[in-house]
Design a protein around this motif. Structure first.
Motif, PDB file in Angstrom:
ATOM      1  N   LEU A  99       0.855  -1.188   0.000  1.00 24.17           N
ATOM      2  CA  LEU A  99       0.000   0.000   0.000  1.00 24.17           C
ATOM      3  C   LEU A  99       0.888   1.233   0.000  1.00 24.17           C
ATOM      4  N   LEU A 100       0.459   2.257  -0.711  1.00 22.80           N
ATOM      5  CA  LEU A 100       1.173   3.530  -0.665  1.00 22.80           C
ATOM      6  C   LEU A 100       1.035   4.143   0.725  1.00 22.80           C
ATOM      7  N   THR A 101       2.036   4.859   1.148  1.00 20.67           N
ATOM      8  CA  THR A 101       1.986   5.520   2.445  1.00 20.67           C
ATOM      9  C   THR A 101       1.114   6.767   2.379  1.00 20.67           C
ATOM     10  N   PHE A 102       1.177   7.476   1.260  1.00 18.56           N
ATOM     11  CA  PHE A 102       0.336   8.648   1.007  1.00 18.56           C
ATOM     12  C   PHE A 102      -0.295   8.515  -0.369  1.00 18.56           C
ATOM     13  N   VAL A 103      -1.418   9.165  -0.556  1.00 23.33           N
ATOM     14  CA  VAL A 103      -1.972   9.299  -1.899  1.00 23.33           C
ATOM     15  C   VAL A 103      -1.018  10.188  -2.691  1.00 23.33           C
ATOM     16  N   GLY A 104      -0.416   9.630  -3.733  1.00 15.42           N
ATOM     17  CA  GLY A 104       0.587  10.370  -4.484  1.00 15.42           C
ATOM     18  C   GLY A 104       1.937  10.352  -3.798  1.00 15.42           C
ATOM     19  N   SER A 105       2.302   9.227  -3.210  1.00 15.84           N
ATOM     20  CA  SER A 105       3.579   9.116  -2.504  1.00 15.84           C
ATOM     21  C   SER A 105       4.745   9.538  -3.396  1.00 15.84           C
ATOM     22  N   LYS A 106       5.695  10.246  -2.830  1.00 14.56           N
ATOM     23  CA  LYS A 106       6.834  10.754  -3.598  1.00 14.56           C
ATOM     24  C   LYS A 106       8.015   9.789  -3.630  1.00 14.56           C
ATOM     25  N   THR A 107       7.995   8.783  -2.785  1.00 16.26           N
ATOM     26  CA  THR A 107       9.190   7.947  -2.634  1.00 16.26           C
ATOM     27  C   THR A 107       8.981   6.484  -2.998  1.00 16.26           C
TER      28      THR A 107
END
Length: 603
Positions: free
Chosen positions: A93-101
């Motif tokens: 799962l992504l950590t944020f919506v639109g994860s940068k890393t």
């Protein structure tokens, strides 16, 4: 001496014993302990609007685990086929919506970048609100979380990434274990779950011994523990001594599951460290568990850890190792923010959604093991539950948010990472620390089921039903137990649904039955600004007091370990058998005396 005179003396002695028991049993109910900053909160939050967090958790699971969904920054999860620590695929799962890393140069999610505090939490959160994650649309997500058990690199720990090492941060290396053990409690039949728990509990047990000094008390005032060399780590920038509470929790749950006394010994060693220190050690979330572990140990093991000291750390004092960290109170703009957790000082105040959900997870069960905190926890949870809505997009004006423009999620189930007191003149302001192209945080939202599984509404707006057992893992046999708090100036009558099968309703604070052999809906009155704690027990249950425990049909319903056993009420049905025997005997003796007296008069 006339035998009837002697009989009268014996009769008086018997009645005096009965009267002593009755008088001792009808003194005041369990006295509530006031928590200063909870007391300072208004009676009701404003505006009063309780969201259905259970529904939010269910909808969150549906949205986030839809890996076929398409749109801006979608999907939010992916299938990881690297087989780290597993023989099969897992998920990320992504950590944020639109994860940068978490994306490579081709825009694909990076396998192994998923976090345990996000993924394991998401599975546990959904489980707590009734979703079977071991068999959901053909997938066993519980088994997949074993990717975080780092065995290929010989760490043999449940860590925050599938291929990483210990020695960086206590909380990132302990909290994934807490979440994983929660899954073990619910899915013991899933292959390898209990075995992983046993292996890792042994590892943390050995760490406690390694950290222990000559007096047997470990020193947790470090940044982390590196298992490859079995030595503590200090990075020279911060320490995380509340790791002691996290390790104590893991070891006690292991003790309850495996019955090995070495785990109980490790638990007590970790708690002894917390007991002797004279500073507030809370760094992130692990310290929130200190009151719970202390209260449970006191109740179940007959020890005397200072619950009040640990509650003071959580609610009343800022952290000494992370200045400003604590519970937030007051009003930001037009909204009360009492009960949320984060930084009291960062920009005037910065509440975090993950910390707030985790505080509910850790602290609500305290009231089950130490009823003196029922009122305080009831009031705090009313404010937390009401004010946690501010982390969500639909509860603040557009100009008071950083990422309102992202419109792919119409149900508003992913919270912002945090809520600032003020930003650019707008108060409050929902946003985050900038780790994603939006500030919508999955690592926070994956914890919402902890709150959603605990609280539900009643027929009275502002009076919640709070489940004291939901996050109390590895507990002994129990009855459903609920806390209610009435914040109003007048008595309120709530309606409780008992279901189709008859039950008794037992008041734990007064130790008396308020309903017997009832089913369907029943009414209970809660006095103004007071708490009510009830257990739903089998009909016509028999009450027994044993070693400061109250049992119904030999199952513990409450603990009174903090008193001398005479400062709480007993129902007549709970009197000890010898008192009932004396009572019946005295009636018999009195009857015989009267009959003999009458016979003599006739002569």
């Amino acid at each position: 001496m006339n035998r009837f005179f002697l009989g009268g003396i014996i009769l008086l002695l018997i009645f005096s014993l009965i009267i002593e028991e009755v008088l001792g049993a009808t003194q005041k109910a369990i006295e509530q302990i006031k928590v200063q900053r909870i007391e300072s909160m208004p009676d009701l939050p404003s505006p009063l609007l309780i969201r259905d967090f259970k529904k939010i958790a269910i909808d969150y699971d549906k949205f986030v685990f839809d890996f076929e969904r398409r749109g801006v920054f979608l999907p939010l999860g992916w299938w990881d086929k690297t087989h780290y620590n597993l023989d099969s695929d897992t998920f990320g799962l992504l950590t944020f919506v639109g994860s940068k890393t978490q994306f490579d140069i081709d825009g694909k999610p990076i396998d192994g970048s998923q976090e345990g505090i996000n993924c394991i939490a998401a599975v546990l959160s959904a489980t707590l609100v009734g979703i079977d994650k071991s068999s959901q649309r053909g997938y066993n997500y519980v088994k997949m979380t074993q990717t975080f058990f780092n065995k290929e690199n010989r760490e043999y720990l449940v860590l925050n990434n599938p291929f990483t090492t210990s020695g960086k941060s206590f909380w990132y290396e302990i909290f994934p274990h807490i979440l994983f053990y929660g899954l073990v409690y619910h899915y013991k039949d899933v292959e390898e779950m209990r075995n992983i728990m046993k292996i890792t509990a042994d590892r943390w047990h050995d760490a406690v011994l390694k950290l222990s000094g000559a007096g047997g008390i470990p020193n947790f005032n470090h940044t982390a523990f590196m298992f490859s060399v079995m030595e503590p780590v200090d990075n020279g920038r911060w320490t995380e001594p509340d790791a002691a509470a996290g390790v104590a929790l893991l070891e006690y749950w292991a003790y309850k599951e495996f019955k090995d006394p070495k785990y109980l010994e490790a638990t007590k060693r970790a708690m002894n460290f917390l007991e002797i220190i004279d500073y507030n050690p809370i760094y992130e979330v692990l310290g929130y568990f200190a009151p719970y572990v202390a209260a449970r140990l006191n109740a179940e093991e007959g020890v005397n850890y200072p619950v009040e000291k640990f509650m003071d750390w959580v609610f009343n004092r800022e952290s000494d190792v992370r200045p400003g960290w604590g519970m937030i109170t007051g009003k930001w703009g037009e909204y009360t923010v009492d009960g949320l957790f984060g930084s009291i000082t960062d920009g005037g105040g910065y509440a975090f959604s993950m910390n707030t959900f985790d505080a509910a997870f850790a602290l609500v069960p305290v009231a089950r093991y130490d009823l003196r905190y029922a009122k305080a926890i009831g009031k705090w949870m009313l404010h937390l539950t009401n004010n946690a809505k501010l982390f969500y997009k639909d509860c603040l004006p557009e100009e008071n948010q950083s990422s309102y423009w992202w419109r792919e999620e119409p149900s508003y189930v992913i919270p912002y990472e945090g809520l600032r007191k003020i930003k650019d003149g707008r108060s409050p302001f929902a946003g985050g620390d900038g780790w994603g192209k939006t500030d919508f945080s999955l690592y926070s939202g994956s914890h919402v089921g902890f709150l959603g599984s605990i609280v539900s509404k009643t027929n009275i707006e502002g009076i919640l039903q709070i489940d004291l057992t939901k996050t109390d893992f590895f507990k002994d046999r129990f009855y459903p137990t609920y806390l209610y708090y009435n914040p109003y100036d007048a008595d309120k009558e709530i309606i409780i649904e008992l279901g189709d099968k008859p039950k008794d309703v037992f008041d734990l604070l007064k130790e008396e039955f308020v309903h017997r052999d009832k089913s369907g809906k029943v009414n209970i009155t809660i006095p103004a600004k007071e708490a009510l704690v009830v257990a739903f027990t089998p009909p016509k249950g028999k009450v027994k007091h044993q070693n400061n425990k109250v049992l119904i049909n030999n199952i513990v319903v409450s603990y009174n370990h903090f008193s001398d056993g005479k400062d709480y009420k007993k129902s007549f049905s709970s009197f000890s058998p010898w008192i009932l025997t004396l009572f019946l005997t005295s009636i018999g003796v009195a009857t015989m005396y009267i009959v003999r007296k009458n016979k003599r008069r006739r002569r």
